[in-house]
Structure formats: structure tokens, C-alpha cells
Design a protein around this motif. Structure first.
Motif, short mmCIF file in Angstrom:
data_model
loop_
_atom_site.label_atom_id
_atom_site.label_comp_id
_atom_site.label_asym_id
_atom_site.label_seq_id
_atom_site.Cartn_x
_atom_site.Cartn_y
_atom_site.Cartn_z
N VAL A 324 2.47 -7.13 23.51
CA VAL A 324 1.69 -8.33 24.39
C VAL A 324 2.58 -9.10 25.54
CG1 VAL A 324 0.41 -10.61 24.10
CG2 VAL A 324 -0.08 -8.60 22.52
N ALA A 325 2.65 -9.24 26.77
CA ALA A 325 3.63 -10.11 27.52
C ALA A 325 3.63 -11.07 27.09
CB ALA A 325 3.71 -9.39 28.96
N LEU A 326 4.47 -12.36 26.87
CA LEU A 326 4.29 -13.28 26.80
C LEU A 326 4.44 -14.20 27.62
CD1 LEU A 326 5.15 -13.20 22.91
CD2 LEU A 326 3.09 -13.92 24.24
N PRO A 327 4.50 -15.17 28.34
CA PRO A 327 4.63 -15.48 29.87
C PRO A 327 5.83 -16.36 29.68
CG PRO A 327 3.27 -17.42 28.44
CD PRO A 327 3.20 -15.86 28.01
N GLU A 328 6.59 -16.38 30.38
CA GLU A 328 7.53 -17.16 30.80
C GLU A 328 8.48 -18.16 30.05
OE1 GLU A 328 11.99 -16.97 33.83
OE2 GLU A 328 10.21 -16.37 34.43
N THR A 329 9.04 -18.68 29.45
CA THR A 329 9.43 -20.66 29.38
C THR A 329 10.18 -21.01 29.31
OG1 THR A 329 9.63 -19.95 27.17
CG2 THR A 329 7.18 -20.14 27.63
N ASN A 330 9.88 -22.01 29.46
CA ASN A 330 12.00 -22.65 30.32
C ASN A 330 12.35 -21.60 31.38
OD1 ASN A 330 13.22 -25.14 29.57
ND2 ASN A 330 14.71 -23.72 28.27
N ALA A 331 11.74 -21.89 32.49
CA ALA A 331 12.00 -21.06 33.50
C ALA A 331 12.88 -22.66 34.38
CB ALA A 331 10.73 -20.49 34.15
N LEU A 332 14.39 -22.50 34.79
CA LEU A 332 15.02 -22.96 35.56
C LEU A 332 14.92 -22.58 36.93
CD1 LEU A 332 17.59 -24.74 35.08
CD2 LEU A 332 18.97 -22.75 35.74
N ASP A 333 14.21 -23.87 37.90
CA ASP A 333 14.26 -23.40 39.04
C ASP A 333 15.62 -24.06 39.82
OD1 ASP A 333 11.34 -24.15 38.87
OD2 ASP A 333 11.41 -25.68 37.88
N VAL A 334 16.51 -25.37 39.09
CA VAL A 334 17.04 -25.64 40.30
C VAL A 334 18.60 -25.67 39.41
CG1 VAL A 334 18.84 -27.09 41.54
CG2 VAL A 334 16.11 -27.28 41.93
N TYR A 335 19.58 -24.62 39.49
CA TYR A 335 21.38 -25.06 39.34
C TYR A 335 22.34 -25.92 39.88
CZ TYR A 335 25.00 -24.18 36.37
OH TYR A 335 26.56 -24.47 35.13
N VAL A 336 22.39 -26.96 39.44
CA VAL A 336 23.35 -27.27 40.50
C VAL A 336 25.04 -26.78 40.09
CG1 VAL A 336 24.70 -30.10 41.46
CG2 VAL A 336 22.11 -29.40 40.26
N VAL A 337 25.48 -26.33 41.07
CA VAL A 337 27.36 -26.34 41.19
C VAL A 337 28.29 -26.86 41.94
CG1 VAL A 337 28.64 -24.59 41.42
CG2 VAL A 337 26.91 -23.64 41.24
N GLY A 338 28.33 -27.55 40.99
CA GLY A 338 29.61 -29.24 41.74
C GLY A 338 31.02 -28.23 41.56
N ILE A 339 31.89 -28.38 42.90
CA ILE A 339 33.27 -28.31 43.27
C ILE A 339 34.08 -29.18 42.77
CG2 ILE A 339 34.49 -26.44 44.63
CD1 ILE A 339 32.13 -25.38 45.48
N GLY A 340 34.96 -29.18 42.03
CA GLY A 340 35.35 -30.37 41.80
C GLY A 340 35.05 -31.64 41.65
N GLN A 341 36.16 -32.67 40.76
CA GLN A 341 36.20 -33.26 39.91
C GLN A 341 35.23 -34.43 40.47
OE1 GLN A 341 36.93 -33.99 36.54
NE2 GLN A 341 37.80 -31.65 36.33
N ALA A 382 18.28 -19.14 37.29
CA ALA A 382 17.39 -20.03 37.98
C ALA A 382 17.22 -19.76 39.36
CB ALA A 382 19.30 -21.15 38.71
N LYS A 383 16.25 -20.03 40.00
CA LYS A 383 15.34 -20.09 41.01
C LYS A 383 16.02 -20.59 42.39
CE LYS A 383 10.82 -20.45 39.33
NZ LYS A 383 9.75 -20.96 39.34
N VAL A 384 17.04 -21.50 42.25
CA VAL A 384 17.68 -22.34 43.28
C VAL A 384 18.66 -22.51 42.68
CG1 VAL A 384 17.73 -23.95 45.31
CG2 VAL A 384 15.74 -22.77 44.70
N VAL A 385 20.04 -21.96 43.85
CA VAL A 385 21.61 -22.91 43.00
C VAL A 385 21.67 -23.82 44.63
CG1 VAL A 385 23.79 -22.68 43.33
CG2 VAL A 385 22.38 -21.10 42.46
N MET A 386 22.15 -25.07 43.92
CA MET A 386 22.06 -26.59 44.95
C MET A 386 23.95 -26.69 44.45
SD MET A 386 20.75 -29.79 44.75
CE MET A 386 18.85 -29.65 45.50
N THR A 387 24.17 -26.34 45.64
CA THR A 387 26.04 -27.31 46.04
C THR A 387 26.87 -27.58 46.38
OG1 THR A 387 26.37 -24.22 45.42
CG2 THR A 387 28.27 -25.05 46.03
N VAL A 388 27.44 -28.77 45.57
CA VAL A 388 28.11 -29.77 46.57
C VAL A 388 29.48 -29.80 46.04
CG1 VAL A 388 26.97 -30.95 44.52
CG2 VAL A 388 28.13 -32.23 46.95
#
Length: 430
Positions: A324-341, A382-388
Motif C-alpha cells: 500500500v502506497a503511504l503518503p509522504e509525511t514530514n516533507a521539508l519545504d525549505v532548508y536554510v544554508v548559512g555561510i559563515g558564523q 527539501a523543495k527549496v534551499v534558501m542561502t545566506v
């Protein structure tokens, strides 16, 4: 010392728990359409709640219950099934009162406990989903409960289901059949198993439910309870069968089916599945029936009832076996990548802003390099990566990237904080 979970129990890990949550949510949504409401009862009850309801000759009471005396010398039992506790709560809280709309429809979900040999889909701590409806003797309610059980299993994607029904009749039926069954079995007394010998004169119907192979051979030609139904019981059962046919629900009648608890009467049923993962032959997934005397047995007024229960472990095993195909749960919409302290505070603000806007978001917590962060975002789908980075921070912008297509765009930080849903919708259209 190596610590392990107790025999007959299982750890439900995060990936599995997501499937459990899905099953429970589907059940809750369906039960709401049938106007059933949730009830939650204690995981332990006084011993008599189960010994009086399940029957002192049933395997549950004689062999399987976890019972003990607490520090106040009260005889306590971990609940082995859900119905008796719900009936006790129904009586104690006077849910039978005139202000209640009848029938009173309830459902429950939670762990149960039986001391038996652990096997596939049957543990010592197991979980049940069940329903109970009080206050109506109507055959329509019998069929509604059966239809709801079938509908639930179908909504969860199960196939190869079979409905088996029987009638145990009323008290007059049971009394006449009890005598006929004793008369039939007494000449074979010495051939019966020890358990069946003990039960023969106390509750001969329990012999029909024996797992002993020799007992099963002896009862194969036993009288049928259907031949002893009173006219009222026969009419009720005939109506149930006609209503099932009206709903185009196929069924089989098995006159030897008695169920494992003593409180059942009139309509009983089992919904079975044919799949080797649960053993050879047809295996019961959901079962229940009518119990018109149980409320009185536990101190309430005369109130008819009907319900069913199903084991979640067994259900999930079957769903897995049938792919039985189970729906995807806890999908990740956005992952934020931080460059530098210097971006740490901003990445935290960004993930919180995205969450507040109604989306899921995550970030790096291990001070990893940008390449490792992008790799994690990819592994998490992740659907979208946000980089700063430092440069983006100085310009008050962030970079967005759709992982599936590689499309990128630079947007103002203010737009993320002020109107992220609209910003994301427009970006994903590109």
C-alpha cells in the motif's frame, strides 16, 4: 548490563510512527463522518471489569491477562481489550442519560496487553482501534458498524478482504444451544483437551473456539447455533443479511464462529484478509459484534451495544505486504544554508519565519561547510534551499533555489519576513 525492551513489545521508530499516525488520522476522519466521538479510558482497570465481561472461562481471563495487586492491595489488570473499559466508562459517567442522543457512538485508540506467545502481528503489548455504539437494537446499526469497518480497511488500501458473519442469538437461543452442544460433546468427553473438559459444562461455546486440533475435529459436526435461533433472533439476522445485500457487501455465514469473548450475542462478524504475511489461510483483521447484556453486567441499565476492534500492528503488516502506497509525511519545504558564523542569527530568524508562515523548515546545527549543508538538503528532499552568506547579509537578500529544477532567484529578506507564502508561490511557478 545491556538494556533491551521487554519480550513481546516493540519500539515504534520515527519512520514507522509516521505510518501509525497516518492510519489513526484516516480512522479519525472516517469515524467523524459516521458521527463517532473519541473516548480515552485508563490503561488499567479493576480486575472484575474484565473477568465479569470477558467471561471467566475465556483464554483472556484464564491465561492472558496481566493482573496484579497494587500497593493498596487492589486487584488491577492492564487492559487486554477496549470494549469493557469503554462500557465501564459509559456506565460510570451516565452516558446513558436522557440528555444523550441515542445511539451514543464512541471510538478509542491505544495500547492493550495480553500475555501470550509473541508472533508476527501479535505482541504482548499491542494497539487497537475500536468503536462502540450504545442504545439501539436496530439491525441497521449492526450493518453500519460492519460497513464502517470494511470502509476503513478499503480506505487504507487493503485488498482481498472477506466478511464472515454469524448470529449467537438471544438468551433463549443460547440456553437451548448450550444444552444441545453439551449433549453432543459429552460422549466425547475423554477425547477433549484439558481446557475444553473444564469449559464443557461452564461454557460449552468456548469449546467451539478451541485451537486444539483434535477439539476442532470433534466440533466439526456439532449442532449449528443457527438451528436454535428464536423467531426474533432469526428475524434480526435475516434483516442484517438483507441490509448487507442492499449495500452490495458480500458476506459468508460461518455457524461455527463464536468470537473469543463471552459478552457477544446476536450479530458477530470478522473481516478477514488472505495474505501469507499473517499466516496460512484467511486471517482476521477486524472483528466485533453485538453485546446487548454487557452494560447491565457492569452495573448500568438495560442498554444494547455493538462494536468492533482491529489490531494496528497486524493492519500495518498487511498494508506493507500488499505494498500500500503511504503518503509522504514530514516533507521539508525549505532548508536554510548559512555561510559563515555571522549568518547564524539570520538563519535562525529565517527558519522561524518560514515555520510561522505555515511551512516546514530546517537548518544546519553542526557548523558544516556549505557543500555539506547542500548535501543534507538534498538527502532531506527539501523543495527549496534558501542561502545566506556575509555578502547577502550586507545586501539584505537571500538566494532561493528549487532543488528539483535548479531554478534560482535572489529576493529581499524583507519579502521573506513579510509575505513568504506569496513569494514562494510565485517563485515555484517559474
Amino acid at each position: 548490563m545491556k538494556y533491551q525492551r521487554p519480550k513481546g513489545t516493540a519500539d515504534i521508530l520515527p519512520d514507522e510512527a509516521a505510518n501509525w499516525s497516518y492510519v489513526e488520522s484516516v480512522a479519525k476522519e472516517l469515524f467523524a463522518k459516521y458521527r463517532f466521538q473519541e473516548i480515552r479510558t485508563p490503561m488499567f482497570e479493576n480486575f472484575e471489569v474484565f473477568s465479569r465481561s470477558a467471561g471467566d472461562t475465556s483464554d483472556i481471563v484464564t491465561k492472558e491477562m496481566y493482573d496484579f495487586h497494587d500497593k493498596g492491595d487492589r486487584h488491577i489488570t492492564l487492559r487486554p481489550e477496549g470494549t469493557a473499559g469503554v462500557v465501564r466508562a459509559f456506565v460510570e459517567n451516565k452516558l446513558y442519560g436522557p440528555e444523550q442522543i441515542k445511539p451514543v457512538k464512541l471510538y478509542y485508540m491505544g495500547p492493550m496487553f495480553r500475555y501470550e506467545r509473541p508472533q508476527s502481528g501479535r505482541l504482548r503489548e499491542f494497539h487497537q482501534i475500536g468503536v462502540e455504539a450504545f442504545g439501539s437494537e436496530s439491525a441497521n446499526l449492526d450493518v453500519e458498524v460492519i460497513a464502517m469497518g470494511i470502509h476503513l480497511l478499503q480506505k487504507l488500501g487493503l485488498k482481498n478482504l472477506k466478511l464472515v458473519i454469524n448470529s449467537l442469538g438471544d438468551q433463549e437461543t443460547r440456553a437451548a444451544y448450550r444444552k444441545a452442544l453439551i449433549d453432543y460433546l459429552e460422549p466425547h468427553f475423554d477425547e477433549l483437551s484439558d481446557d475444553s473438559k473444564e469449559r464443557l459444562h461452564r461454557n460449552p461455546l468456548r469449546v467451539l473456539d478451541s485451537k486444539d486440533k483434535n477439539d476442532q475435529k470433534l466440533v466439526a459436526n456439532a449442532p449449528s447455533i443457527l438451528d436454535y435461533l428464536t423467531p426474533e433472533s432469526q428475524q434480526h439476522f435475516s434483516t442484517v443479511k438483507q441490509l448487507l445485500e442492499d449495500l452490495n457487501i458480500p458476506y459468508e455465514v460461518d455457524a461455527s464462529m463464536v468470537r473469543g469473548l463471552d459478552y457477544y450475542n446476536h450479530t458477530i462478524f470478522e473481516i478477514m484478509a488472505h495474505d501469507k504475511v499473517l499466516g496460512e489461510g484467511d486471517v482476521t483483521v477486524c472483528a466485533g459484534g453485538r453485546y446487548n447484556g454487557l452494560v447491565e453486567e457492569l452495573g448500568g441499565p438495560q442498554t444494547p451495544g455493538i462494536g468492533f476492534g482491529l489490531g494496528v500492528e497486524r493492519l500495518l503488516l498487511l498494508m506493507q505486504a500488499q505494498q500500500v502506497a503511504l503518503p509522504e509525511t514530514n516533507a521539508l519545504d525549505v532548508y536554510v544554508v548559512g555561510i559563515g558564523q555571522e549568518t547564524k542569527a539570520e538563519t535562525l530568524k529565517l527558519v522561524e519565519a518560514v515555520r510561522q508562515a505555515g511551512y516546514s523548515a530546517d537548518q544546519d546545527y553542526l557548523d558544516r561547510k556549505p557543500k555539506a549543508q547542500f548535501k543534507t538538503a538534498n538527502r532531506l528532499n527539501a523543495k527549496v534551499v534558501m542561502t545566506v552568506g556575509a555578502e547577502e547579509l550586507a545586501q539584505q537578500v537571500v538566494n532561493l533555489k528549487v532543488m528539483a529544477t535548479g531554478v534560482e532567484q535572489q529576493v529581499a529578506l524583507e519579502d521573506v519576513y513579510q509575505n513568504f507564502p506569496k513569494l514562494l508561490a510565485n517563485f515555484l511557478k517559474q
